[in-house]
Design a protein around this motif. Structure first.
Motif, mmCIF file in Angstrom:
data_model
loop_
_atom_site.group_PDB
_atom_site.id
_atom_site.type_symbol
_atom_site.label_atom_id
_atom_site.label_comp_id
_atom_site.label_asym_id
_atom_site.label_seq_id
_atom_site.Cartn_x
_atom_site.Cartn_y
_atom_site.Cartn_z
ATOM 1 N N LEU A 38 0.754 -0.897 -0.125
ATOM 2 C CA LEU A 38 -0.109 0.262 -0.127
ATOM 3 C C LEU A 38 0.928 1.340 -0.122
ATOM 4 N N TRP A 39 2.225 0.964 0.598
ATOM 5 C CA TRP A 39 3.033 1.928 -0.255
ATOM 6 C C TRP A 39 3.720 1.895 -1.163
ATOM 7 N N ARG A 40 3.411 1.830 -2.378
ATOM 8 C CA ARG A 40 3.851 1.456 -3.703
ATOM 9 C C ARG A 40 3.197 1.576 -4.201
ATOM 10 N N GLU A 41 1.784 1.743 -3.712
ATOM 11 C CA GLU A 41 1.033 1.192 -5.309
ATOM 12 C C GLU A 41 -0.254 2.727 -4.936
ATOM 13 N N LEU A 42 -0.051 3.828 -5.925
ATOM 14 C CA LEU A 42 -0.932 4.530 -5.326
ATOM 15 C C LEU A 42 -2.769 3.921 -4.926
ATOM 16 N N LEU A 43 -3.345 4.330 -5.131
ATOM 17 C CA LEU A 43 -4.899 4.113 -4.322
ATOM 18 C C LEU A 43 -5.919 5.411 -4.716
ATOM 19 N N PRO A 44 -6.538 5.200 -5.547
ATOM 20 C CA PRO A 44 -7.653 6.592 -6.059
ATOM 21 C C PRO A 44 -8.036 7.150 -4.666
ATOM 22 N N GLU A 45 -8.060 8.470 -5.068
ATOM 23 C CA GLU A 45 -8.715 9.422 -4.023
ATOM 24 C C GLU A 45 -10.135 9.214 -4.661
ATOM 25 N N LEU A 46 -10.867 9.381 -2.904
ATOM 26 C CA LEU A 46 -11.921 9.682 -2.865
ATOM 27 C C LEU A 46 -12.049 10.460 -1.876
ATOM 28 N N ASP A 47 -12.452 12.017 -2.926
ATOM 29 C CA ASP A 47 -12.254 13.042 -3.070
ATOM 30 C C ASP A 47 -13.725 13.661 -2.560
ATOM 31 N N GLY A 48 -13.851 15.045 -2.929
ATOM 32 C CA GLY A 48 -15.824 15.026 -3.275
ATOM 33 C C GLY A 48 -15.936 14.580 -4.039
ATOM 34 N N GLU A 49 -15.529 14.886 -5.248
ATOM 35 C CA GLU A 49 -16.692 15.193 -6.351
ATOM 36 C C GLU A 49 -16.774 13.546 -6.535
ATOM 37 N N THR A 50 -15.490 12.419 -6.301
ATOM 38 C CA THR A 50 -15.818 11.247 -6.263
ATOM 39 C C THR A 50 -16.390 10.676 -5.576
ATOM 40 N N VAL A 51 -16.900 10.565 -4.275
ATOM 41 C CA VAL A 51 -17.935 11.000 -3.268
ATOM 42 C C VAL A 51 -19.366 11.356 -3.244
ATOM 43 N N GLU A 52 -19.433 12.738 -3.575
ATOM 44 C CA GLU A 52 -20.795 12.701 -4.581
ATOM 45 C C GLU A 52 -21.068 12.456 -5.414
ATOM 46 N N GLY A 53 -20.080 11.283 -6.352
ATOM 47 C CA GLY A 53 -20.363 10.906 -7.497
ATOM 48 C C GLY A 53 -21.124 8.936 -7.273
ATOM 49 N N ARG A 54 -20.875 8.661 -6.295
ATOM 50 C CA ARG A 54 -21.098 7.091 -5.312
ATOM 51 C C ARG A 54 -22.901 7.424 -5.565
ATOM 52 N N TYR A 55 -23.362 8.743 -4.577
ATOM 53 C CA TYR A 55 -24.635 8.645 -4.110
ATOM 54 C C TYR A 55 -25.668 8.999 -5.358
ATOM 55 N N LYS A 56 -24.847 9.275 -6.941
ATOM 56 C CA LYS A 56 -25.659 9.925 -7.866
ATOM 57 C C LYS A 56 -25.759 8.401 -8.633
ATOM 58 N N LEU A 57 -24.010 7.445 -8.694
ATOM 59 C CA LEU A 57 -24.837 6.213 -9.362
ATOM 60 C C LEU A 57 -25.877 5.974 -8.729
ATOM 61 N N ILE A 58 -25.320 5.668 -7.172
ATOM 62 C CA ILE A 58 -26.537 4.479 -6.542
ATOM 63 C C ILE A 58 -27.629 5.514 -7.474
ATOM 64 N N HIS A 59 -28.279 6.571 -7.527
ATOM 65 C CA HIS A 59 -29.548 7.005 -7.852
ATOM 66 C C HIS A 59 -29.441 6.860 -9.020
ATOM 67 N N GLY A 60 -28.830 6.483 -9.701
ATOM 68 C CA GLY A 60 -29.080 6.214 -10.987
ATOM 69 C C GLY A 60 -28.489 7.607 -12.535
ATOM 70 N N GLU A 61 -28.030 8.492 -11.478
ATOM 71 C CA GLU A 61 -28.236 9.923 -12.248
ATOM 72 C C GLU A 61 -26.705 9.973 -12.833
ATOM 73 N N PRO A 62 -26.718 10.102 -14.658
ATOM 74 C CA PRO A 62 -25.367 10.297 -14.020
ATOM 75 C C PRO A 62 -24.144 10.902 -14.260
ATOM 76 N N VAL A 63 -22.933 11.148 -14.110
ATOM 77 C CA VAL A 63 -22.073 11.782 -13.576
ATOM 78 C C VAL A 63 -21.103 11.683 -14.952
ATOM 79 N N ALA A 64 -19.671 12.973 -14.342
ATOM 80 C CA ALA A 64 -18.949 13.713 -14.984
ATOM 81 C C ALA A 64 -17.948 12.591 -16.184
#
Ligand SMILES: Cc1cc2nc3c(=O)[nH]c(=O)nc-3n(C[C@H](O)[C@H](O)[C@H](O)COP(=O)(O)O)c2cc1C
Length: 212
Positions: A38-64
């Motif tokens: 985990l210190w060599r492979e960088l993981l995706p960031e869970l930033d604001g846009e990403t986390v907002e996207g989670r809720y949109k995707l759950i509700h079947g709404e479009p995301v960027a």
């Protein structure tokens, strides 16, 4: 053959928890090991846009498109874990809990449709059921007794709760502590942990044999 995902949570070159993981792996029959450092492979960031996207995707709404791409990357991290039979997590204790990179990995893979599902009534089904976990923890200080462990351990108890949430109930825990102090005391803690790991590896080997 057993597919092992070794999640490495210590950044140290001469990590005690990693050294113990090597002993466990050596004691397994025909392990096919993926090392996720985990210190060599960088993981995706869970930033604001990403986390907002989670809720949109759950509700079947479009995301960027870039948010969609981020979620595809997160799914890849989860799918990689799900492709293994045994999750071997080796970790130091950091401030009574997990190193933040390990928490980050957990946050990356713990989403509906990846490692669990839930319905509107709040029923959760863990999708990782059938897998096993072997948790190796190293800590500078040993707990004085069970009451102190109950009060101060936000590491193994947390991992246990999380694993059960995603469906994994076959969980083995080995703690090496203290790793700081008199050399003979530290050596004894490491030897005890190594012996316990060999014993658990034997149990896992027998289970794999029985399954054929
Ligand atoms: C940031 C940080 C926080 C730590 N917090 C704790 C702690 O809360 N409890 C403990 O017993 N040891 C703590 N330690 C010590 C490590 O858990 C210990 O040295 C361990 O053996 C390191 O394992 P490793 O060699 O696999 O990294 C901490 C070390 C660091 C670097």
């Amino acid at each position: 053959m057993i597919r092992v995902l070794h999640v490495v949570a210590s950044p140290r070159e001469r990590s005690r928890s990693d050294a113990l993981a090597a002993i466990a792996i050596a004691a397994l029959d025909r392990p096919q090991v993926t090392r996720l450092d985990l210190w060599r492979e960088l993981l995706p960031e869970l930033d604001g846009e990403t986390v907002e996207g989670r809720y949109k995707l759950i509700h079947g709404e479009p995301v960027a498109a870039d948010v969609e791409q981020r979620w595809a990357e997160l799914r890849t991290v989860a799918d990689r874990a799900m492709a293994h039979d045994l999750w071997l997590i080796s970790t130091p204790m950091w401030n009574f809990g997990l190193p933040y990179r390990l928490k980050h990995w957990i946050d990356c893979i713990t989403h509906p449709g990846m490692t669990f599902t839930n319905d509107a009534a709040g029923n959760v089904t863990g999708l990782a059921a059938g897998r096993s976990a072997l948790l190796i923890g190293a800590g500078a200080l040993d707990f004085a007794d069970a009451a102190q462990e109950q009060a101060l351990d936000f590491q193994m108890r947390y991992l246990d709760t999380w694993l059960r949430f995603i469906g994994i109930s076959d969980i083995h825990v080995v703690r090496a502590a203290p790793t700081f102090g008199l050399p003979e005391t530290v050596d004894a803690a490491m030897d005890n942990a190594a012996n316990e790991l060999r014993r658990i590896a034997g149990l896992i080997n027998r289970r794999v044999d029985e399954r054929g």
